[in-house]
Design an enzyme around this catalytic site. Structure first.
Site, short mmCIF file in Angstrom:
data_model
loop_
_atom_site.label_atom_id
_atom_site.label_comp_id
_atom_site.label_asym_id
_atom_site.label_seq_id
_atom_site.Cartn_x
_atom_site.Cartn_y
_atom_site.Cartn_z
NE ARG A 105 36.67 33.10 -12.53
CZ ARG A 105 35.58 33.55 -11.92
NH1 ARG A 105 34.38 33.06 -12.26
NH2 ARG A 105 35.66 34.48 -10.98
CE LYS A 125 28.11 39.83 -18.04
NZ LYS A 125 28.80 40.08 -16.75
CE1 TYR A 147 41.16 42.63 -12.04
CE2 TYR A 147 40.84 41.34 -14.03
CZ TYR A 147 40.57 42.47 -13.28
OH TYR A 147 39.71 43.42 -13.78
NE ARG A 205 34.01 27.24 -14.12
CZ ARG A 205 33.59 28.51 -14.18
NH1 ARG A 205 32.87 28.89 -15.23
NH2 ARG A 205 33.88 29.37 -13.24
CG HIS A 230 30.88 40.81 -12.52
ND1 HIS A 230 30.44 41.97 -13.09
CD2 HIS A 230 32.21 40.75 -12.84
CE1 HIS A 230 31.43 42.59 -13.71
NE2 HIS A 230 32.52 41.86 -13.58
CG ASP A 245 27.57 35.92 -17.25
OD1 ASP A 245 27.21 35.94 -16.07
OD2 ASP A 245 28.19 36.87 -17.76
CB SER A 246 27.39 33.44 -13.34
OG SER A 246 27.56 34.84 -13.53
N GLY A 247 29.27 30.55 -13.96
CA GLY A 247 29.38 29.17 -13.51
C GLY A 247 29.34 28.12 -14.60
CE1 TYR A 295 31.93 46.35 -15.55
CE2 TYR A 295 33.89 46.49 -16.93
CZ TYR A 295 33.07 45.78 -16.08
OH TYR A 295 33.39 44.48 -15.75
CB THR A 306 28.25 45.57 -16.63
OG1 THR A 306 28.57 44.64 -17.66
CG2 THR A 306 28.50 44.92 -15.28
CB SER A 333 35.52 44.20 -21.35
OG SER A 333 35.64 45.01 -20.19
#
Length: 387
Positions: A340, A261, A45, A320, A285, A316-318, A151, A177, A129
């Site tokens: 993540r 977002k 998930y 690292r 996302h 955001d996104s990716g 949401y 979002t 969230s």
């Protein structure tokens, strides 16, 4: 100014006394440890994405297309690589926020409260969230700064209740979002048959809400499966007709800054600026909604060029690494939401794992900024080149 770079010095000093780091600094190694610590369904998930996961891969690979351009002999900066930023009139010690990730009870039994314990000491606000495992009022008591992610449900009265609750509880901003009118096609979850909401997970804000509860014949069962509350949640989770008309109505419910977002196009950002939205988060996302979508980083310059003078642009996104944060800010992001990596820290070592990840990112970011001769808030397009 907090000297986050000293974290590196502390690691080396401890090592001379025989105390080696308990957790890795490499994202892939930490992810592998998280996979060992988590059940297959929850790990899939968190790690999984939509379709063939091309968007998630593109998000990470996009950073390799942009190169930082150090200027070693710049005049001394005011804060020597300072990380502080100002967002909507509030001063923050760093440009990092924890991205809104729901259902954290499947990662750690203390869920958002453990995140708060790890993030608050380093001055990183949570973006909580809607699908959290802990009611927003309990989280608010555990943190200094937090934002609330909405949401937008199919029930507008419930949306209003969420926003008013977050405002009353002390949130500093509302983040709507827009890219989740329904769940994306996620093969890893399908293969495991893993939808945590069916087990009443990630429903704490709903089950504690007076409007949501007023729609039920009986009180929700916190651990219920296939109950009336679960089915009502599933039926009201998202408004498939979400538009700028909905978002404009938030102004009647709160005086907090409002961000949207999930924006990847200049024309949509312009529409949001025209209705008075305060900011956007350029995001796909984390690749979880649409396969083969544009990488979020590639969309960032277009959005910044279109609305960067009219509203606050976040990203955001990716992401690292701390160097990735520097690239995003050089391309125009005022702050960055991290997802993540800290979730994997949470899985491996709870609050300490979250703090480890955030301190590592901030140390690398500060060191990178100092070596660029810049404060992060001053990074601009001159500090980055397309390869």
């Amino acid at each position: 100014m907090s000297d986050f770079a000293q974290y590196q010095d502390l690691v080396y000093a401890n090592a001379t006394n025989g105390e080696l780091p308990r957790l890795p600094y490499d994202h892939e190694r930490l992810r592998d440890l998280a996979e060992q610590a988590m059940e297959p369904g929850p790990f899939g998930y968190v790690e999984g994405s939509a379709g063939r996961e091309r968007t998630a891969l593109a998000n990470v690979e996009a950073f390799s297309r942009y190169a930082l351009r150090p200027r070693s002999l710049r005049p001394r900066s005011r804060d020597k690589g300072g990380l502080g930023v100002t967002l909507f009139g509030e001063s923050y010690p760093t440009p990092l926020l924890t991205a809104p990730i729901g259902v954290l009870e499947q990662v750690h039994d203390r869920a958002e409260l453990a995140v708060a314990e790890g993030a608050d000491p380093v001055g990183v606000p949570m973006v909580l969230s809607t699908a959290s495992s802990t009611p927003m009022e309990e989280v608010a008591e555990a943190v200094d700064f937090w934002w609330y992610q909405l949401y937008w449900p199919g029930d507008d009265e419930l949306a209003e209740s969420f926003v008013r609750r977050a405002t009353a509880a002390g949130a500093k901003a509302i983040v709507v979002t827009a890219d989740t009118k329904r769940l994306g096609w996620r093969p890893r979850d399908l293969a495991q048959g893993h939808l945590p909401f069916l087990r009443s997970q990630g429903t704490a804000n709903y089950f504690s809400d007076p409007v949501f509860r007023s729609r039920l014949k009986a009180d929700p069962e916190p651990d219920g499966v296939f109950t009336e509350a679960v089915f009502h949640f599933l039926g009201s989770f998202a408004d498939k007709g979400l538009s700028t008309d909905n978002i404009a109505r938030i102004r009647a419910w709160t005086d907090l800054p409002v961000l949207v977002k999930g924006v990847l196009r200049a024309d949509e950002a312009v529409e949001l600026a025209e209705i008075g939205v305060d900011g956007v988060v350029v995001s796909n996302h984390g690749g979880r909604q649409i396969d083969n979508s544009v990488a979020a980083l590639d969309a960032l310059p277009e959005v910044v060029e279109a609305v960067g003078e009219r509203m606050t642009v976040l990203f955001d996104s990716g992401v690292r690494s701390g160097a990735d944060v520097a690239v995003a800010m050089a391309l125009g992001a005022r702050a960055v939401l991290l997802g993540r990596p800290w979730v994997y820290g949470l899985a491996v070592d709870g609050a300490a794992g979250v703090e480890h990840v955030l301190r590592s990112f901030l140390a690398e970011l500060q060191i990178t900024a100092e070596l660029l001769g810049r404060d992060v808030a001053d990074l601009d397009r001159g500090d980055v080149a397309r390869r």
